[in-house]
Motif scaffolding. Structure first.
Motif, PDB file in Angstrom:
ATOM      1  N   LEU A  16       0.819  -1.197   0.000  1.00 36.71           N
ATOM      2  CA  LEU A  16       0.000   0.000   0.000  1.00 36.71           C
ATOM      3  C   LEU A  16       0.862   1.261   0.000  1.00 36.71           C
ATOM      4  CD1 LEU A  16      -2.818  -0.905   2.506  1.00 36.71           C
ATOM      5  CD2 LEU A  16      -2.840  -1.046   0.038  1.00 36.71           C
ATOM      6  N   SER A  17       0.542   2.163  -0.896  1.00 37.36           N
ATOM      7  CA  SER A  17       1.168   3.468  -0.956  1.00 37.36           C
ATOM      8  C   SER A  17       0.643   4.160  -2.190  1.00 37.36           C
ATOM      9  CB  SER A  17       2.704   3.344  -1.026  1.00 37.36           C
ATOM     10  OG  SER A  17       3.286   4.625  -1.106  1.00 37.36           O
ATOM     11  N   LEU A  18       0.977   5.420  -2.364  1.00 37.75           N
ATOM     12  CA  LEU A  18       0.675   6.062  -3.625  1.00 37.75           C
ATOM     13  C   LEU A  18       1.439   5.345  -4.729  1.00 37.75           C
ATOM     14  CD1 LEU A  18       0.887   9.823  -2.609  1.00 37.75           C
ATOM     15  CD2 LEU A  18      -1.147   8.427  -2.848  1.00 37.75           C
ATOM     16  N   GLN A  19       0.806   5.190  -5.882  1.00 41.94           N
ATOM     17  CA  GLN A  19       1.431   4.424  -6.957  1.00 41.94           C
ATOM     18  C   GLN A  19       2.761   5.014  -7.389  1.00 41.94           C
ATOM     19  OE1 GLN A  19      -1.426   4.024 -10.103  1.00 41.94           O
ATOM     20  NE2 GLN A  19      -2.670   2.542  -8.965  1.00 41.94           N
ATOM     21  N   ALA A  20       2.921   6.333  -7.237  1.00 32.85           N
ATOM     22  CA  ALA A  20       4.162   6.969  -7.687  1.00 32.85           C
ATOM     23  C   ALA A  20       5.355   6.532  -6.868  1.00 32.85           C
ATOM     24  CB  ALA A  20       4.017   8.489  -7.642  1.00 32.85           C
ATOM     25  N   GLN A  21       5.142   6.209  -5.598  1.00 35.96           N
ATOM     26  CA  GLN A  21       6.217   5.731  -4.727  1.00 35.96           C
ATOM     27  C   GLN A  21       5.786   4.406  -4.099  1.00 35.96           C
ATOM     28  OE1 GLN A  21       5.369   9.327  -4.241  1.00 35.96           O
ATOM     29  NE2 GLN A  21       6.831   9.500  -5.898  1.00 35.96           N
ATOM     30  N   PRO A  22       6.012   3.294  -4.784  1.00 35.13           N
ATOM     31  CA  PRO A  22       5.557   2.003  -4.272  1.00 35.13           C
ATOM     32  C   PRO A  22       6.343   1.584  -3.041  1.00 35.13           C
ATOM     33  CG  PRO A  22       6.931   1.708  -6.209  1.00 35.13           C
ATOM     34  CD  PRO A  22       6.694   3.182  -6.092  1.00 35.13           C
TER      35      PRO A  22
END
Length: 324
Positions: A16-22
């Motif tokens: 889980l995280s923003l897709q830009a920073q996996p």
């Protein structure tokens, strides 16, 4: 928090995280050898990356990192800038794409929580600012000698946050398995309740099933070595907040939480949006555990004869939040 709580009941924290920073390689280990893993839990990682120009004479590192944890979880924080599996010095790091390896020392029980944040970008003449917010459960295991005729005693509690030991509306069930074999549970030798009893010493994978508001969360304590004549008291601190309806209208029968901003996007009369619902509560006059975050709350009047929104309800760890 950018409406990421929609994912909470659907995936494990490791991805889980923003897709830009996996986020990857999420590891939660106690020094006694226990690996903590979760399924369908509220834990989460948020990552934000922003940029600002650097002056020509600025000699500071081109990257700054702010790490924030919600509730009681870690005591020390460290990180490394990585490229192709090798550590890179922050000061003077060349423009490019990197990974950040975060290593956090646990506060309640000796151990380490670590994970990798990818796609960290350093641009020429630019300061990169990365903000990481971590929310996870704190697992505490208290051991004490006892006279148990060679057996091991176990007891489990689920606490909403540090200092809140109220078990009302929290239901935890302990299930034991042979290490790495989860197809057949091992019954306790002397069961006492769903969350306590006595069992033969050995190495187990222990499943704590936590039921809150009709949903089951799973916390695995893998490689749990249980010794003879030892009491094991397990406390899972959810690092949650509390939400309660205090509006006083007896026609309000239940409350459902959605990501903040949902109400503003709905046209026409307020109505449930099942695929966006995060969690719902029926026992409104009691204190309910809730993951920290910003929500829009949908109140149900009667048997669904009317619905009303309560917008931008902010729930914080260890805090009671009233909805009126």
């Amino acid at each position: 928090m950018k409406n990421l709580f929609l994912l909470l009941a659907l995936q494990t924290v490791a991805i889980l995280s923003l897709q830009a920073q996996p986020v990857s390689n999420y590891s939660y280990k106690l020094d006694n050898g226990i690996n903590v893993k979760t399924e369908n839990c509220w834990n989460q990682v948020w990552v934000e990356q922003s940029y600002a120009p650097m002056s020509a004479g600025d000699k500071t590192a081109p990257l700054s990192l702010n790490i924030r944890t919600l509730g009681d979880l870690v005591s020390q924080k460290s990180f490394k800038l990585m490229s192709a599996g090798k550590e890179v010095r922050m000061l003077g790091a060349a423009p490019g794409t990197y990974n950040l390896k975060l290593t956090l020392k646990l506060s309640g029980k000796p151990g380490t929580l670590s994970f990798m944040v990818g796609n960290i970008i350093i641009k020429p003449n630019t300061k990169t600012s990365v903000s990481v917010t971590l929310y996870d459960y704190q697992v505490l295991i208290e051991e004490s000698p006892a006279s148990l005729k060679g057996l091991s005693y176990f007891e489990s509690k689920v606490n909403r946050y540090k200092g809140n030991t109220e078990q009302n509306l929290n239901k935890s069930i302990l299930t034991f398995y042979v290490k790495d074999k989860h197809n057949r549970p091992i019954p306790p030798n002397e069961p006492i309740s769903e969350n306590s009893g006595k069992i033969k010493p050995g190495t187990y994978d222990v499943l704590i099933s936590i039921g809150i508001s009709g949903r089951t969360q799973k916390v695995w304590l893998e490689n749990f070595v249980m010794k003879p004549d030892v009491n094991y008291k397990i406390a899972t601190n959810l690092n949650a907040g509390i939400i309660i309806y205090t509006g006083g209208n007896k026609e309000v029968k239940d409350m459902h939480l959605y990501p903040a901003g949902t109400a503003g996007k709905q046209t026409g009369k307020p109505t449930p949006i099942k695929n966006l619902e995060i969690i719902g509560y029926e026992s409104l006059t009691l204190t309910n555990a809730c993951p920290p975050g910003a929500y829009d709350a949908l109140l149900t009047f009667g048997n669904g004869v009317k619905y009303e929104w309560r917008k931008n309800i902010v729930v914080k760890t260890g805090v009671n939040t009233e909805v009126k």
